[in-house]
Scaffold this active site. Structure first.
Site, mmCIF file in Angstrom:
data_model
loop_
_atom_site.group_PDB
_atom_site.id
_atom_site.type_symbol
_atom_site.label_atom_id
_atom_site.label_comp_id
_atom_site.label_asym_id
_atom_site.label_seq_id
_atom_site.Cartn_x
_atom_site.Cartn_y
_atom_site.Cartn_z
ATOM 1 N N ARG A 201 45.480 39.880 43.082
ATOM 2 C CA ARG A 201 46.585 40.765 42.724
ATOM 3 C C ARG A 201 47.516 40.021 41.766
ATOM 4 O O ARG A 201 47.600 38.796 41.790
ATOM 5 C CB ARG A 201 47.335 41.215 43.961
ATOM 6 C CG ARG A 201 48.229 40.190 44.599
ATOM 7 C CD ARG A 201 48.740 40.643 45.968
ATOM 8 N NE ARG A 201 48.966 42.064 46.027
ATOM 9 C CZ ARG A 201 48.723 42.804 47.118
ATOM 10 N NH1 ARG A 201 48.286 42.229 48.229
ATOM 11 N NH2 ARG A 201 48.929 44.088 47.111
ATOM 12 N N ALA A 222 40.465 37.991 38.111
ATOM 13 C CA ALA A 222 41.805 37.419 38.213
ATOM 14 C C ALA A 222 42.889 38.497 38.203
ATOM 15 O O ALA A 222 42.606 39.687 38.076
ATOM 16 C CB ALA A 222 42.033 36.421 37.091
ATOM 17 N N HIS A 223 44.119 38.045 38.304
ATOM 18 C CA HIS A 223 45.269 38.941 38.412
ATOM 19 C C HIS A 223 45.521 39.695 37.118
ATOM 20 O O HIS A 223 45.486 39.138 36.029
ATOM 21 C CB HIS A 223 46.524 38.181 38.828
ATOM 22 C CG HIS A 223 46.833 36.969 38.016
ATOM 23 N ND1 HIS A 223 45.909 35.998 37.709
ATOM 24 C CD2 HIS A 223 47.988 36.554 37.449
ATOM 25 C CE1 HIS A 223 46.488 35.045 37.008
ATOM 26 N NE2 HIS A 223 47.730 35.359 36.827
ATOM 27 N N GLY A 224 45.747 40.988 37.263
ATOM 28 C CA GLY A 224 46.107 41.800 36.113
ATOM 29 C C GLY A 224 44.932 42.242 35.261
ATOM 30 O O GLY A 224 45.118 42.824 34.191
ATOM 31 N N SER A 242 44.746 39.084 33.114
ATOM 32 C CA SER A 242 45.273 40.052 32.155
ATOM 33 C C SER A 242 44.264 40.513 31.123
ATOM 34 O O SER A 242 44.639 41.149 30.130
ATOM 35 C CB SER A 242 46.510 39.490 31.421
ATOM 36 O OG SER A 242 47.517 39.172 32.354
#
Lengths: 337, 337, 337
Positions: A201, A222-224, A242
């Site tokens: 998250r 990974a996050h995003g 991202s």
């Protein structure tokens, strides 16, 4: 249901990969699904026939037809419905009709589980998480707080959804200040995620796996990150923070993508590649760093010849030095004339 | 708290990566943290201003400032303190004040848990393991017997600490004799380890993750490895046995280091690299095998040109052969003169 | 038991890697196992002697001898036998004599557990699975329905056996039809599998890990793969579907093999390699794609010199152009003569 090589009398099997066509002549299966009259490989299929004792079933897409046959004939028995007495379900959790909640499953405060969803032993659903209808959540899965999971989602054993993204800000003394990762993770409908894969998250925004994406084992998201509709990510793939993987992208095993880039719709990433910049829609890239697949193939084929190249270049240097020396000697008498 | 692109009125956001600066002009956020007057990117930040409705908060380090704001505003509610009735805590285990032990947590004989430490559902702490104060141990974590964990350590879901190192001695008949792996694993203070990462124990000596190191998801740390203070290991990194990663090293995703070497203080390892020998303090290496990053960049940029090189070398060979042949013909008449 | 460097008085240690021989002179150990008079490194061992206070134990194979000493002296206490009251064992499961079943273990309907097998907390054994005698199944392991596990098998924490293979048939609308994965997984005797590794089941045929194979952490074995007897797979290896790894193969860390190929008996795969075609018996291959190891070594050593090569080729082109130009000028007067 069996493979061509291992089939016994009474078994149904199939051929979709023409590599295995020659096994057709000796199969002991009772029936085999092969390409139709206009299917790929049908010409070769026609020339390689199974024994007379084996029925031939023609289909335009033997693999899909076989899949449907397996679904009809080999359906695994689902676990019994109900909530196991040895589970821990929060009083305010919302539990749909026809669910199956196994032993040692934990459902956190305010979480909701949709109708007919199966939670195998030891699955953990965090506070406020929402799981849709007809999902299959296998053993040892951890769904962290407030994660949202759609309908008909399958999470295999050991999957983690909603763990903290790897976000730290380096301080002047060299230590790392944690950026709290409290934002959302959404797994849309019809997603399947393989064993022990992890979906982080982010601090802000969201991580999203869009409808129909299929993710293999030991994959890191990974996050995003956004994973597009119907994307296919093979085992041990990693996507850094991202980044957006657009719809219909296919990533082969052990490949990875750097953070903050976009891999365009329908792009294909070759095995073990490292994508270090944006990839155009429909492109096929391979390598470390990833380049156009055709260029990579040609260059890779030459890589093992680098010592021979070096020898050829050194030889050229010697030959040209000799020529230069010869011409140097000649120049003087020429000028004298 | 929100990202620049997704912020709504009422949200606080930030810009630290100049890549996202142009989004500033159209953000709907109510406040944005940007670089201070002497911060990096401040010149560009000055030229790209948010709408008048958005307050600007200047900070020397917007990312760290944002992290602190998130900690203040978006603190996740910790689980209730106490020991869940459905846990299994050994009678002789030592349990600190203010702990939170969730359902289906197992604490083995003689283990100790420090004050205010949280164990989420299904965490397992082996016999004789010692966990410090203020740790967060997520679901499905397995801490094996006698492992030592410091204070303020976070282990994300599915982390395994203290599994057997991969140590076998080949016998004359080709079978592998197991080297029992009974020695120590120590996780020092302020370490964070990502989901489904694995930390093995050795036969002798110890495996040690030093204070402040941060490890991402699906990372493999073999037996007898030392990870230095404040080291950062991104996802899917692997470190083979008995290697030392010194303080402040940064390893990018999917990179790996061979066994029995040392990666020097402050070194940086590029994504997907394979480090096959010792790395000097402060070096930046990339590639398979890893070489100086600058050399790798230049050589990688030329890799796709190997077919063109081959063509140029072949052309040179033809041209020089022609020259040699021409001069060979000329030499004879010259000599005759 | 201790390492050479960390040994204290009272400790037994060993030297097998000649790299560590010079530490022998300063060890504080009370006894050290070194190579025998005809063992490898014995000449160097003879010249580097431990202090007089340290006894020397000679053995042809110091590493194996040390392994046996550890087994004698450092045996970990096994958990108590019996079935924990907090486990969930199906009524029709067959449980052997002398088993140890920890808290929160689930044994599904019709499953069988062999004599003296240990199931650590939270292990899950699916319906109809069969586990042999003297196995050690660590915490958080998931063994899915109908998986067959032999005798003396060790599965480390978080291992998943029998999760669905990654098999989908692409439909005309771009969605992916799941090929149900219901076929068998067999783990033969004396196999050890490292933490968080995953072994998938296929649609038809079987996935089989043959006797004595040893698999490290975070390894992915896809559906329909066969791993040969005594094969060694280091951490983070991945094997794609339907591939056969033959007996005695060794795969170094982070390497991978494409689907539908055979890696021949006794072959060695270098670290981080991508095997994209069949490998002959006994071959040693490395690289992406994998080529003969010797060729890879030589070519890899030259990779960083690509910019220098480019310069040399460009220089050759200038020099040859100059020669061609010179000879072009000369040709005319020559012809005039």
């Amino acid at each position: 249901m069996s493979s061509l090589a291992q089939a016994q009398p009474g078994d149904l099997t199939f051929v979709s990969n023409t590599k295995y066509l020659r096994q057709l002549a000796t199969t002991r299966a009772s029936a085999v699904i092969v390409g139709g009259s206009n299917g790929a490989g049908s010409a070769r299929a026609a020339s390689t026939r199974p024994p007379a004792s084996c029925a031939i079933l023609r289909a335009d897409d033997p693999y899909s037809t076989f899949a449907r046959a397996v679904s009809l004939l080999a359906q695994a028995a689902p676990p019994a419905t109900g909530v196991d007495a040895l589970s821990s379900v929060a009083r305010d959790a919302s539990i749909g009709a026809g669910v199956s909640i196994g032993p040692f499953v934990t459902i956190g405060a305010g979480a909701s589980i949709g109708a007919r969803t199966i939670l195998y032993p030891n699955a953990v659903v965090g506070a406020g998480a929402r799981i849709g209808d007809d999902c299959v959540i296998h053993s040892q899965v951890s769904i962290r707080a407030r994660v949202v999971v759609g309908n008909r989602v399958t999470l295999h054993d050991g999957v983690v959804v909603g763990s903290d993204g790897f976000g730290f800000a380096r301080q002047k003394d060299g230590t790392h200040l944690k950026i709290p990762q409290h934002a959302d993770v959404v797994i849309e409908d019809d997603v399947e995620i393989g064993a022990n894969s992890t979906i982080d998250r982010p601090a802000v925004g969201e991580t999203r796996i869009k409808a129909g994406a299929k993710i293999d084992n030991l994959v890191h998201i990974a996050h995003g990150v956004t994973i597009g509709r119907r994307a296919l990510l093979a085992a041990q793939v990693g996507i850094a923070g991202s980044t957006t993987i657009d719809d219909d992208v296919m990533m082969a095993g052990q490949s990875g993508v750097i953070g903050h880039v976009r891999v365009g719709k329908g792009a294909v990433i070759g095995a073990k590649s490292a994508v270090l910049q944006a990839v155009d829609d429909g492109a096929f890239v391979t390598g470390i760093p990833a380049i156009a697949h055709g260029d990579w193939r040609k260059s890779s084929a030459l890589f093992g010849q680098l010592p021979a190249f070096r020898k050829r270049v050194a030889q050229l240097e010697r030959r040209i030095a000799k020529l230069e020396e010869t011409l140097g000697r000649w120049r003087k008498p020429t000028k004298r004339r």
